[in-house]
Write an enzyme that holds these catalytic residues in place. Structure first.
Site, mmCIF file in Angstrom:
data_model
loop_
_atom_site.group_PDB
_atom_site.id
_atom_site.type_symbol
_atom_site.label_atom_id
_atom_site.label_comp_id
_atom_site.label_asym_id
_atom_site.label_seq_id
_atom_site.Cartn_x
_atom_site.Cartn_y
_atom_site.Cartn_z
ATOM 1 N N SER A 125 -0.313 4.115 5.274
ATOM 2 C CA SER A 125 -1.578 2.888 5.167
ATOM 3 C C SER A 125 -1.462 1.847 6.302
ATOM 4 C CB SER A 125 -1.558 2.229 3.572
ATOM 5 O OG SER A 125 -0.281 1.500 3.531
ATOM 6 N N LYS A 155 1.362 -0.469 6.774
ATOM 7 C CA LYS A 155 2.293 -1.369 6.627
ATOM 8 C C LYS A 155 2.897 -1.937 7.881
ATOM 9 C CE LYS A 155 4.090 0.421 3.140
ATOM 10 N NZ LYS A 155 3.444 1.601 3.202
ATOM 11 N N CYS A 203 -8.202 14.868 0.055
ATOM 12 C CA CYS A 203 -9.573 14.989 0.059
ATOM 13 C C CYS A 203 -10.218 14.051 0.920
ATOM 14 C CB CYS A 203 -9.821 14.719 -1.225
ATOM 15 S SG CYS A 203 -9.871 13.053 -1.773
ATOM 16 N N CYS A 211 -6.364 12.931 -6.720
ATOM 17 C CA CYS A 211 -5.468 14.099 -6.160
ATOM 18 C C CYS A 211 -3.872 13.830 -6.347
ATOM 19 C CB CYS A 211 -5.638 14.004 -4.672
ATOM 20 S SG CYS A 211 -7.448 14.476 -4.357
ATOM 21 N N GLY A 227 0.884 -1.187 0.197
ATOM 22 C CA GLY A 227 -0.161 -0.167 0.010
ATOM 23 C C GLY A 227 0.863 1.228 -0.162
ATOM 24 N N GLU A 269 9.938 -2.390 4.812
ATOM 25 C CA GLU A 269 10.560 -1.553 3.708
ATOM 26 C C GLU A 269 11.103 -2.239 2.550
ATOM 27 O OE1 GLU A 269 9.848 1.713 3.593
ATOM 28 O OE2 GLU A 269 9.495 2.226 5.709
ATOM 29 N N ALA A 270 10.331 -3.309 2.264
ATOM 30 C CA ALA A 270 10.926 -4.473 1.360
ATOM 31 C C ALA A 270 11.066 -3.995 -0.061
ATOM 32 C CB ALA A 270 10.111 -5.644 1.278
ATOM 33 N N CYS A 286 -5.390 10.146 -2.919
ATOM 34 C CA CYS A 286 -6.056 9.023 -3.914
ATOM 35 C C CYS A 286 -5.620 9.211 -5.241
ATOM 36 C CB CYS A 286 -7.557 9.436 -3.662
ATOM 37 S SG CYS A 286 -8.313 10.870 -4.155
ATOM 38 N N CYS A 290 -6.456 10.115 2.009
ATOM 39 C CA CYS A 290 -5.821 11.170 1.219
ATOM 40 C C CYS A 290 -5.917 12.288 2.161
ATOM 41 C CB CYS A 290 -6.713 11.173 0.046
ATOM 42 S SG CYS A 290 -6.061 12.520 -0.931
HETATM 43 P P1 ADP Z 1 3.248 2.787 6.592
HETATM 44 O O1 ADP Z 1 4.141 1.973 7.124
HETATM 45 O O2 ADP Z 1 2.271 2.162 5.636
HETATM 46 O O3 ADP Z 1 3.904 3.899 6.104
HETATM 47 P P2 ADP Z 1 2.642 3.201 9.341
HETATM 48 O O4 ADP Z 1 2.262 1.915 9.892
HETATM 49 O O5 ADP Z 1 3.989 3.690 9.491
HETATM 50 O O6 ADP Z 1 2.516 3.336 7.949
HETATM 51 O O7 ADP Z 1 1.702 4.265 10.015
HETATM 52 C C1 ADP Z 1 0.246 4.217 9.840
HETATM 53 C C2 ADP Z 1 -0.317 5.303 10.861
HETATM 54 O O8 ADP Z 1 0.027 6.767 10.431
HETATM 55 C C3 ADP Z 1 -1.867 5.229 10.924
HETATM 56 O O9 ADP Z 1 -2.346 4.506 12.009
HETATM 57 C C4 ADP Z 1 -2.241 6.606 11.449
HETATM 58 O O10 ADP Z 1 -1.892 6.747 12.854
HETATM 59 C C5 ADP Z 1 -0.949 7.348 10.948
HETATM 60 N N1 ADP Z 1 -1.358 8.273 9.598
HETATM 61 C C6 ADP Z 1 -0.757 9.662 9.413
HETATM 62 N N2 ADP Z 1 -1.365 10.057 8.217
HETATM 63 C C7 ADP Z 1 -2.101 9.245 7.854
HETATM 64 C C8 ADP Z 1 -3.045 9.193 6.600
HETATM 65 N N3 ADP Z 1 -3.060 9.926 5.596
HETATM 66 N N4 ADP Z 1 -3.610 7.931 6.233
HETATM 67 C C9 ADP Z 1 -3.585 7.017 7.438
HETATM 68 N N5 ADP Z 1 -2.835 7.105 8.401
HETATM 69 C C10 ADP Z 1 -2.371 8.191 8.671
HETATM 70 MG MG MG Z 2 6.295 1.611 7.189
HETATM 71 ZN ZN ZN Z 3 -7.829 12.666 -2.849
#
Ligand code: ADP
Ligand code: MG
Ligand code: ZN
Length: 209
Positions: free
Chosen positions: A20, A22, A148, A186, A16, A89-90, A183, A145
């Site tokens: 998101s 991950k 939006c 955007c 993702g 971070e694969a 999204c 997003c």
């Molecule tokens: P990833 O590893 O996918 O980059 P993380 O696990 O580090 O994501 O972080 C996810 C967390 O980031 C969410 O649980 C939320 O608290 C926070 N967050 C900050 N901005 C956003 C966003 N735009 N959408 C969803 N979560 C967000």
């Molecule tokens: Mg991450």
């Molecule tokens: Zn958007």
């Protein structure tokens, strides 16, 4: 219901855009494995020391100890005694990661790889498409997003507040760099400087053909 294969290992991919969840999802799965008293090995590419060199850290501050590895080969050695292997971070690893992960799974290990499915241009990132193709289980997470509030599937890269150009370097850690989840509507990709006047079709929003 998902039935996990039991007589051999397998690969799970969590992908993702940025934000998101991950890393949070990877840590959730690793914590549960630890609760089950399984031997857990978490690694991240040595290149990613944005928050912490020896831990996976989520954007919300959740963290878990992780070993930084420079190459996929180094992962193979570290994972020798593990039941469960987590790779965050694969997307930053070379394509060698695919063979290493496959061999770990064949050797009886559960491997969970988390990473960006696409780069800031919306194109498949590093070994991720191959991992997604060979995985037993795939989860594609969405963020919110930044613009939006819709479900975000893409990563927006901004340089000094402007969409980064299509031909920018993939791995940049520099001043003025900023990332957002966006999204499809955007998401924007800037046009390369030299061809700016010719390729107006690349002007925002960018949609790969
Ligand atoms: P990833 O590893 O996918 O980059 P993380 O696990 O580090 O994501 O972080 C996810 C967390 O980031 C969410 O649980 C939320 O608290 C926070 N967050 C900050 N901005 C956003 C966003 N735009 N959408 C969803 N979560 C967000
Ligand atoms: Mg991450
Ligand atoms: Zn958007």
């Amino acid at each position: 219901m998902r039935l996990a294969p039991s007589s051999h290992g397998w690969l799970e991919v969590v992908c993702g855009p940025m934000f998101s969840g991950k890393s949070e999802e990877l840590m959730r799965r690793m914590r549960r494995a630890e609760i089950a008293r399984q031997q857990v090995c978490i690694v991240k590419p040595a290149i990613d020391d944005r928050y912490d060199a020896v831990a996976v850290v989520s954007h919300a501050g959740m963290r878990m100890e992780a070993r930084p590895v420079a190459t996929a080969g180094a992962l193979r050695e570290l994972a020798e005694d593990a039941d469960v292997v987590g790779v965050d971070e694969a997307h930053f690893f070379s394509d060698d990661l695919v063979a290493v992960v496959q061999s770990l799974a064949r050797g009886g290990r559960r491997v969970v790889c988390a990473g960006l499915d696409t780069d800031y241009r919306g194109l498949p990132f590093g070994p991720m498409p191959h991992l997604l193709a060979v995985a037993e289980f795939v989860d594609k997470l969405q963020a919110v997003c930044h613009r939006c509030g819709a479900a975000a599937t893409m990563t927006q890269r901004l340089v000094n507040g402007e969409p980064a150009p299509f031909d920018g370097a993939l791995v940049v850690v520099g001043a003025g760099e900023q990332y957002e989840a966006r999204c499809r509507d955007c998401h924007q990709v800037g046009i390369p400087e030299p061809t700016a006047c010719r390729s107006r079709r690349l002007a925002r929003p960018y949609h790969p053909a």
